[in-house]
Design a protein around this motif. Structure first.
Motif, PDB file in Angstrom:
ATOM      1  N   GLY A 149       0.800  -1.221   0.000  1.00  0.00           N
ATOM      2  CA  GLY A 149       0.000   0.000   0.000  1.00  0.00           C
ATOM      3  C   GLY A 149       0.826   1.261   0.000  1.00  0.00           C
ATOM      4  N   LEU A 150       2.161   1.140  -0.073  1.00  0.00           N
ATOM      5  CA  LEU A 150       3.036   2.316  -0.044  1.00  0.00           C
ATOM      6  C   LEU A 150       4.196   2.244  -1.037  1.00  0.00           C
ATOM      7  N   ALA A 151       4.693   1.060  -1.301  1.00  0.00           N
ATOM      8  CA  ALA A 151       5.978   0.930  -1.979  1.00  0.00           C
ATOM      9  C   ALA A 151       5.958   1.484  -3.399  1.00  0.00           C
ATOM     10  N   GLN A 152       4.851   1.309  -4.131  1.00  0.00           N
ATOM     11  CA  GLN A 152       4.799   1.852  -5.486  1.00  0.00           C
ATOM     12  C   GLN A 152       4.888   3.370  -5.454  1.00  0.00           C
ATOM     13  N   GLY A 153       4.141   3.985  -4.527  1.00  0.00           N
ATOM     14  CA  GLY A 153       4.205   5.439  -4.413  1.00  0.00           C
ATOM     15  C   GLY A 153       5.572   5.917  -3.971  1.00  0.00           C
ATOM     16  N   TRP A 154       6.182   5.191  -3.027  1.00  0.00           N
ATOM     17  CA  TRP A 154       7.525   5.551  -2.562  1.00  0.00           C
ATOM     18  C   TRP A 154       8.515   5.480  -3.712  1.00  0.00           C
ATOM     19  N   ALA A 155       8.385   4.462  -4.550  1.00  0.00           N
ATOM     20  CA  ALA A 155       9.254   4.339  -5.722  1.00  0.00           C
ATOM     21  C   ALA A 155       9.068   5.528  -6.661  1.00  0.00           C
ATOM     22  N   ALA A 156       7.830   5.947  -6.876  1.00  0.00           N
ATOM     23  CA  ALA A 156       7.581   7.096  -7.749  1.00  0.00           C
ATOM     24  C   ALA A 156       8.232   8.359  -7.193  1.00  0.00           C
ATOM     25  N   ASP A 157       8.179   8.543  -5.894  1.00  0.00           N
ATOM     26  CA  ASP A 157       8.821   9.708  -5.283  1.00  0.00           C
ATOM     27  C   ASP A 157      10.333   9.665  -5.444  1.00  0.00           C
ATOM     28  N   ARG A 158      10.926   8.474  -5.305  1.00  0.00           N
ATOM     29  CA  ARG A 158      12.379   8.369  -5.472  1.00  0.00           C
ATOM     30  C   ARG A 158      12.773   8.608  -6.930  1.00  0.00           C
ATOM     31  N   LEU A 159      11.938   8.166  -7.865  1.00  0.00           N
ATOM     32  CA  LEU A 159      12.210   8.440  -9.278  1.00  0.00           C
ATOM     33  C   LEU A 159      12.154   9.933  -9.567  1.00  0.00           C
ATOM     34  N   ALA A 160      11.214  10.632  -8.944  1.00  0.00           N
ATOM     35  CA  ALA A 160      11.128  12.075  -9.132  1.00  0.00           C
ATOM     36  C   ALA A 160      12.386  12.763  -8.603  1.00  0.00           C
ATOM     37  N   GLU A 161      12.891  12.316  -7.461  1.00  0.00           N
ATOM     38  CA  GLU A 161      14.123  12.883  -6.921  1.00  0.00           C
ATOM     39  C   GLU A 161      15.301  12.623  -7.850  1.00  0.00           C
ATOM     40  N   ALA A 162      15.341  11.429  -8.423  1.00  0.00           N
ATOM     41  CA  ALA A 162      16.416  11.102  -9.361  1.00  0.00           C
ATOM     42  C   ALA A 162      16.350  11.995 -10.594  1.00  0.00           C
ATOM     43  N   ALA A 163      15.137  12.281 -11.066  1.00  0.00           N
ATOM     44  CA  ALA A 163      14.982  13.143 -12.239  1.00  0.00           C
ATOM     45  C   ALA A 163      15.547  14.535 -11.977  1.00  0.00           C
ATOM     46  N   VAL A 164      15.321  15.054 -10.786  1.00  0.00           N
ATOM     47  CA  VAL A 164      15.873  16.362 -10.427  1.00  0.00           C
ATOM     48  C   VAL A 164      17.400  16.332 -10.466  1.00  0.00           C
ATOM     49  N   ARG A 165      17.987  15.242  -9.972  1.00  0.00           N
ATOM     50  CA  ARG A 165      19.449  15.127 -10.007  1.00  0.00           C
ATOM     51  C   ARG A 165      19.985  15.109 -11.429  1.00  0.00           C
ATOM     52  N   HIS A 166      19.155  14.661 -12.375  1.00  0.00           N
ATOM     53  CA  HIS A 166      19.563  14.615 -13.783  1.00  0.00           C
ATOM     54  C   HIS A 166      19.141  15.876 -14.536  1.00  0.00           C
ATOM     55  N   ASP A 167      18.702  16.893 -13.804  1.00  0.00           N
ATOM     56  CA  ASP A 167      18.294  18.179 -14.406  1.00  0.00           C
ATOM     57  C   ASP A 167      17.176  18.019 -15.425  1.00  0.00           C
ATOM     58  N   LEU A 168      16.243  17.127 -15.135  1.00  0.00           N
ATOM     59  CA  LEU A 168      15.106  16.910 -16.019  1.00  0.00           C
ATOM     60  C   LEU A 168      13.949  17.768 -15.541  1.00  0.00           C
ATOM     61  N   ALA A 169      13.329  18.469 -16.464  1.00  0.00           N
ATOM     62  CA  ALA A 169      12.311  19.447 -16.079  1.00  0.00           C
ATOM     63  C   ALA A 169      10.889  18.924 -16.215  1.00  0.00           C
ATOM     64  N   GLU A 170      10.648  17.990 -17.122  1.00  0.00           N
ATOM     65  CA  GLU A 170       9.278  17.565 -17.394  1.00  0.00           C
ATOM     66  C   GLU A 170       9.230  16.037 -17.467  1.00  0.00           C
ATOM     67  N   LEU A 171       8.477  15.447 -16.548  1.00  0.00           N
ATOM     68  CA  LEU A 171       8.448  13.993 -16.443  1.00  0.00           C
ATOM     69  C   LEU A 171       7.107  13.541 -15.897  1.00  0.00           C
ATOM     70  N   LEU A 172       6.570  12.466 -16.463  1.00  0.00           N
ATOM     71  CA  LEU A 172       5.407  11.795 -15.903  1.00  0.00           C
ATOM     72  C   LEU A 172       5.824  10.379 -15.515  1.00  0.00           C
ATOM     73  N   ILE A 173       5.611  10.036 -14.243  1.00  0.00           N
ATOM     74  CA  ILE A 173       5.946   8.723 -13.703  1.00  0.00           C
ATOM     75  C   ILE A 173       4.649   7.972 -13.463  1.00  0.00           C
ATOM     76  N   ASP A 174       4.507   6.820 -14.065  1.00  0.00           N
ATOM     77  CA  ASP A 174       3.380   5.932 -13.796  1.00  0.00           C
ATOM     78  C   ASP A 174       3.957   4.640 -13.233  1.00  0.00           C
ATOM     79  N   ALA A 175       3.957   4.540 -11.894  1.00  0.00           N
ATOM     80  CA  ALA A 175       4.498   3.360 -11.222  1.00  0.00           C
ATOM     81  C   ALA A 175       3.409   2.667 -10.428  1.00  0.00           C
ATOM     82  N   GLY A 176       2.191   2.710 -10.937  1.00  0.00           N
ATOM     83  CA  GLY A 176       1.038   2.249 -10.169  1.00  0.00           C
ATOM     84  C   GLY A 176       0.314   3.431  -9.579  1.00  0.00           C
ATOM     85  N   GLU A 177       1.068   4.445  -9.187  1.00  0.00           N
ATOM     86  CA  GLU A 177       0.560   5.754  -8.834  1.00  0.00           C
ATOM     87  C   GLU A 177       1.180   6.725  -9.834  1.00  0.00           C
TER      88      GLU A 177
END
Length: 304
Positions: free
Chosen positions: A156-184
């Motif tokens: 009930g949490l891990a998919q959302g947690w993964a999406a949040d970590r992916l968003a943080e990784a995108a910021v580290r890669h200087d990516l400005a526009e991203l849609l993450i579909d990881a179940g959430e």
């Protein structure tokens, strides 16, 4: 069938009138769900670097929280203790505690034995006696399940947690526009994204715009388990889900993920009280179960 939710209908790219940019897409799997990453305006080099990190990150999530491999969570459930838990484990325990308190106990990761009993067609009363968040002791030194036979699930949490970590990784890669579909769904960047919200039957009821925000949908009847075909979302204290579908948006995908699960089990006034304890969370769609004794929507109470 270990997928706990019926997913959102997805996504469009940009709103009408916005400039079209090059799109890079990557697909994988984590925690029993398909994962799709859509990048706009990134160079091929940026995209390759980010997608490689995304694959490593999702493998890390599986190694922590999967119930179907030799993960940290499987070892905790098997042994009843886990020494020096990883930072991600501590984060999900802390978020579980926050959600448990905010929802009056409706969110409870100790329901794993109850879920298994339902899936196997076994006596749920015996398994229910093993549930109880207060019986989980945790610190940075050790996690301990104090009742023999207890087990946790973070589905009930891990998919959302993964999406949040992916968003943080995108910021580290200087990516400005991203849609993450990881179940959430997690949107990142300056543009708005349109996302359709569907019920368990796949009927779209509403479209919303996401901007630096996440949305999660839970539909107890979206996946039926066991020989009796019962809902996959189980109440720790008994009872049946009160909602056919709940969609929640929040700044964090993990928070939206967990809250959408818990709200399926809560009557409207209790749900509103939970939202008041979690500022920034919002109900985007609420469809009552057929036998619920209150209106079909939560609009008269706290519907956004």
């Amino acid at each position: 069938m270990n997928r706990r939710r019926f997913l959102l209908l997805t996504a469009c790219a940009a709103l009408p009138g916005t400039a079209r940019a090059a799109t890079e897409e990557w697909q994988g799997r984590a925690m029993g769900a398909d994962v799709t990453l859509r990048l706009h305006g990134a160079s091929p080099v940026q995209a390759r670097g980010f997608f490689a990190e995304a694959a490593r990150l999702l493998a890390h999530v599986e190694n922590l929280f999967s119930l179907h491999r030799d993960s940290d969570l499987v070892r905790l459930n098997r042994d009843g203790r886990l020494r020096f838990p990883a930072a991600g484990m501590i984060e999900l325990l802390a978020l579980s505690d926050r959600l448990h308190r905010a929802t009056g106990g409706a969110f409870d990761p100790t329901v794993q034995p109850l879920w298994l009993a339902r899936a196997r067609g076994e006596d749920e009363a015996t398994a229910r006696a093993l549930a109880g968040w207060q019986a989980v002791d945790w610190s940075q030194a050790e996690v301990r399940l104090t009742r023999p036979g207890m087990a946790l699930t973070f589905n009930g949490l891990a998919q959302g947690w993964a999406a949040d970590r992916l968003a943080e990784a995108a910021v580290r890669h200087d990516l400005a526009e991203l849609l993450i579909d990881a179940g959430e769904i997690r949107a990142l960047g300056v543009r708005d994204w349109r996302v359709g919200l569907a019920d368990a039957a796949g009927c779209e009821h509403r479209r919303i715009r996401l901007h630096d925000r996440a949305v999660a949908t839970s539909s107890p009847g979206g996946t039926l388990i066991g020989p009796h075909g019962l809902p996959h979302i189980v109440a720790p204290g008994g009872g049946v889900p009160l909602w056919d579908t709940i969609s929640v948006s929040a700044d964090s995908a993990a928070l939206a993920d967990g809250l959408s699960t818990a709200l399926c089990l809560m009557p409207p006034k209790a749900a509103c009280a939970a939202l008041a304890r979690l500022p920034g969370c919002r109900i985007e769609l609420a469809i009552a179960a057929q036998d619920a004794e209150f209106p079909d929507k939560m609009s008269s109470f706290c519907f956004a």
